[in-house]
Design an enzyme around this catalytic site. Structure first.
Site, short mmCIF file in Angstrom:
data_model
loop_
_atom_site.label_atom_id
_atom_site.label_comp_id
_atom_site.label_asym_id
_atom_site.label_seq_id
_atom_site.Cartn_x
_atom_site.Cartn_y
_atom_site.Cartn_z
N ALA A 234 1.24 -11.62 -4.01
CA ALA A 234 0.81 -10.41 -4.23
C ALA A 234 2.00 -9.62 -3.95
CB ALA A 234 -0.15 -10.13 -2.89
N ARG B 231 2.64 -7.13 -2.38
CA ARG B 231 3.15 -6.50 -1.03
C ARG B 231 4.13 -7.36 -0.57
NH1 ARG B 231 -1.77 -8.10 -0.44
NH2 ARG B 231 -2.38 -10.06 0.85
N TYR B 232 4.28 -8.80 -1.04
CA TYR B 232 5.20 -9.61 -0.89
C TYR B 232 6.59 -9.81 -1.63
CZ TYR B 232 1.31 -11.30 1.84
OH TYR B 232 0.32 -11.45 2.71
N THR B 233 6.47 -9.14 -2.86
CA THR B 233 7.91 -9.48 -3.81
C THR B 233 8.44 -8.03 -3.84
OG1 THR B 233 6.33 -8.71 -5.60
CG2 THR B 233 6.49 -11.05 -5.18
#
Length: 841
Positions: free
Chosen positions: A128, A130-132
């Protein structure tokens, strides 16, 4: 038309309702929708190779300064920026497009540098957003270079904020076919394969001079698709089709090698076609369960990782034929796939958004892109010229201000306000409004420090710059020269090796007779004997032994047969040049291991030589780099230089290399890095030293050009390559890099030997006579010359005089060979005739 009805009183009343045929409305709405999908979603622009969502992501990241030199930012921040300012659609479409541009297995040259889980070849989706994290890649920055110099048109986004604009297209300094693209529009679709950046830009440079070249000539520059996963393309007919018309079909195979150990055999997949590893593995399992792969064990292991790359191991049954099993794999699984290409791009006039979809061949497309690049340079130069003139106008005002600084200070002090001071300065010194504004905006301290000398220097620089830009804009040839220079810089900065091998003469109908072996890289020492045999020897075979503090080399029986000692590895290949001008290639690990005194394997049993052919040179190859060349010299003074990339598909069956005239033959072949020098010697003692720059590269099959002008009926006996970058060593005690003492070793048939410093050989032009390399007495002739370093060990083979039987070996240290001036005769080292010399390192 408006509807009319009758009320209770009998009067007619207009209801305001318009009646339309539903089929007409649907046709109009669908046409609008179809046009929107074609022009604003599915098809790439022929100028930058990007779809609108990709262009918006890159332009938005550039505007937000998410450059490669800065830390990565959260992908969620990028997605929010693009949605808020540029792309009025869902966040999923934006993030998926950005993630694809960061995947090295999707893009041949990624435009975004991703951090974190951006997906995998196994079909895993990116994490997602928000993680990368992500940022622009250096290539993307080059793609958008010069946007700030009004080279492309800008228009407001859906946000309708005058400060938020997006480009109709990017400068596109990278050709639109180096990265893949696919899309399905209404009534149209596109599927564009990736290509090697270096090949494409070199083709564009050639097209600037010859826009009417043929497709076959273009294929001399661009071999075909170059997929990020590698693989093999079988045949070139489909490539020629889409080069010509924009539509074609090719067959791509995986790279599969045979791995053998004492306990098992396995087929190892090291490269796959442009499809996911998950699909390849699923197709193999499906075919095995359908009993279509009878040679495999029920064991598929995926040992792929980021370091080793793709490695899918398929265990073979004990009695299975590897070649037959590989044919089954190609036929029944996705290890061999067919790809259809349809190159549809959007075209448009300069400074206008692209609106015309068109299927094009490569020639038309690249000529269009070249025209776009010339238009960009023209607009950039025009912008620079305007800015230079504006600055020149200001500097002229500053020069006047500097000359009257004291008076201007008084004007400021006496004026009621800054506006009145500006008007006074403008009227008194005959300045323009712009010039007076600049001076009036200064503080009194700045006015007093105005440096007229500094402004005069800037004035001169600006005038020179303006003259240069005016000449550039008035001379199309100068524009083309500048464009070529910038293209060549892109190749140097971003070019890389081709990954996909193209089997020009291949066919899916051609049976597979053998599977190449896969070995771990380990060093090998291969000896090539004068009797024409090859053998692999232990690593320390020719290493001198220490005795009483001194290194001593002791020859043994069989060393007198040594012609050449080759240092290579088990993963390298040997290019074998035959006297006839044919070239062969064999994997180094196929050379059998033998003892030092053993005769070795006859080269005729390893290569498909004709009876009259003799191997005259063996060159080890560890990589087929674009900037390395095989340079071949003939007996009658010809030379040919060809890129190593053209030798990838050569095998033990051989192929034609250098075309020879009657009575001519190949003397030797050397490996060149394109930046060295050649030493060519004739038997009549003429040695010519000429630069690599004087020798242009040409295709593998060619006649070559003159290397040296022969005199006295002489013939070429040897040639060497001198690379200054490889003639340095490290001082063990100090750790400093020192220049090796490089000399030319000169041997004659009568047994004389000497060394001459390379500095005594002046560099001359190619195809000239050269200089004398030694003094010849009576009927003596030069046997060979070779370049040596002082730390080299040599093994001389010679035969006694007066009919004495047998051959002898004489070990020599290069440092012990006596140095003589170039025009002097060497010293007699053997009482007989020298036959050959091998450099032992």
């Amino acid at each position: 038309m408006a509807s009319v009805s009758e009320n209770t009183t009998g009067n007619t009343v207009e209801t305001g309702i318009v009646q339309e045929d539903f089929s007409v409305i649907m046709a109009q709405a669908f046409a609008t929708y179809g046009l929107s999908v074609v022009t604003d979603r599915a098809l790439p622009d022929a100028r930058d190779g990007l779809k609108p969502v990709q262009r918006r992501i890159l332009a938005g990241m550039r505007e937000a300064r998410y450059f490669s030199s800065r830390p990565t930012v959260k992908s969620a921040e990028v997605v929010g920026l693009i949605l808020g300012n540029y792309h009025p659609h869902g966040d999923t479409s934006v993030y998926e497009a950005a993630a694809r541009m960061a995947q090295p297995f999707t893009m041949r040259y990624p435009l975004i540098e991703g951090q974190g889980n951006m997906g995998s070849e196994d079909g895993d989706a990116p994490a997602a957003y928000r993680y990368t994290e992500m940022r622009l890649s250096p290539l993307a920055e080059a793609l958008m270079a010069d946007m700030e110099r009004e080279t492309v048109p800008l228009h407001p986004t859906y946000k309708q904020d005058p400060k938020v604009v997006e480009p109709d297209y990017l400068p596109g300094r990278i050709p639109p076919i180096v990265n893949p693209s696919s899309g399905i529009a209404v009534g149209l679709s596109t599927n564009i394969p990736p290509h090697n950046l270096g090949e494409v830009i070199r083709a564009c440079i050639a097209l600037l001079d010859r826009p009417d070249m043929t497709v076959d000539e273009l294929m001399g520059f661009i071999q075909g698709p170059d997929f990020s996963q590698g693989g093999h393309i079988v045949g070139v007919d489909g490539i020629r089709d889409y080069f010509t018309t924009g539509k074609g079909r090719i067959i791509v195979r995986a790279e599969v090698r045979l791995e053998e150990t004492p306990r098992r055999r396995a087929l190892v997949v090291t490269q796959i076609p442009p499809t996911g590893r998950d699909k390849v593995k699923a197709s193999i399992i499906k075919a095995f369960n359908a009993h279509k792969l009878d040679g495999l064990m029920p064991d598929l292991r995926d040992e792929s990782d980021t370091e080793k790359g793709t490695r899918i191991v398929l265990e073979l049954r004990k009695d299975a034929d590897a070649a037959h099993t590989l044919e089954q794999l190609y036929r029944e699984t996705d290890l061999q796939i067919a790809l259809s290409f349809q190159m549809v791009f959007l075209f448009g006039s300069p400074l206008q958004a692209a609106r015309q979809p068109k299927q094009v061949g490569l020639l038309e497309l690249l000529n269009y892109w070249n025209a776009h690049q010339l238009d960009l340079l023209t607009r950039r130069a025009g912008y620079d010229l305007r800015k230079a003139r504006e600055r020149l106008h200001i500097v002229e005002g500053l020069m006047i201000g500097a000359e009257h600084a004291e008076e201007i200070v008084k004007i400021f002090q006496q004026a009621d306000d800054r506006a009145s001071a500006r008007r006074t300065i403008e009227e008194r010194y005959q300045l323009s409004e712009i010039q007076s504004d600049v001076i009036a905006s200064m503080t009194l301290a700045q006015v007093t420090k105005m440096d007229s000398g500094k402004y005069r220097r800037e004035h001169g620089d600006l005038q020179t710059r303006i003259e240069e830009l005016e000449r550039l804009l008035s001379n199309r040839r100068a524009l083309i020269t500048l464009l070529k220079k910038e293209m060549q810089q892109l190749v140097r900065q971003f070019g890389d090796e081709r990954r996909t091998i193209i089997d020009v003469e291949g066919s899916v109908e051609k049976p597979i007779t053998r599977v190449a072996s896969l070995y771990e890289r380990e060093p090998l020492t291969i000896a090539f004997t004068r009797s024409g045999a090859l053998k692999t020897l232990a690593q320390d075979t020719f290493r001198p032994k220490e005795k009483n503090g001194e290194l001593i080399y002791t020859p043994v029986r069989g060393d007198e047969q040594l012609r050449e000692v080759i240092a290579t590895t088990s993963q390298d290949y040997l290019l074998c040049m035959a006297s006839s001008g044919r070239v062969f290639q064999i994997a180094s690990h196929r050379i059998p291991l033998a003892t030092r005194s053993a005769k070795g394997e006859p080269i005729q049993s390893l290569l498909e030589l004709n009876p009259e052919e003799e191997i005259v040179a063996i060159v080890p190859i560890d990589a087929y780099d674009e900037d390395r060349y095989l340079v071949t010299f003939s007996r009658l003074g010809k030379v040919k230089k060809s890129p190593l990339s053209e030798y990838k598909t050569i095998d033990v069956d051989g192929a034609q290399d250098m075309k020879l005239a009657d009575g001519d033959s190949i003397v030797t072949a050397v490996l060149s890095h394109g930046q060295g020098e050649y030493f060519v010697t004739t038997d009549y003692a003429q040695t010519l030293r000429f630069s690599d720059e004087a020798l242009r590269a040409q295709g593998r099959v060619g006649q070559g050009v003159a290397a040296i002008s022969l005199t006295h009926g002489g013939v070429v006996v040897s040639a060497s390559y001198y690379d200054i970058n490889t003639t340095t060593s490290i001082d063990v005690e100090t750790g400093e890099v020192i220049q090796d003492m490089v000399s030319v070793l000169v041997a004659t048939e009568a047994g004389t030997l000497k060394k001459v410093p390379v500095s005594q050989y002046p560099q001359k032009g190619r195809a000239t006579v050269g200089v004398v390399t030694t003094e010849l007495v009576d009927s003596d002739r030069v046997l060979f010359t070779m370049l040596i370093n002082e730390h080299d060990y040599l093994l001389l083979t010679w035969k006694g005089a007066n009919g004495e039987k047998g051959e002898h070996s004489l070990p020599l240290k290069a440092s012990e060979v006596i140095a003589f001036p170039r025009v002097k005769r060497g010293v007699q080292v053997v009482n007989g005739r020298i036959l050959s010399a091998a450099k032992l390192g």
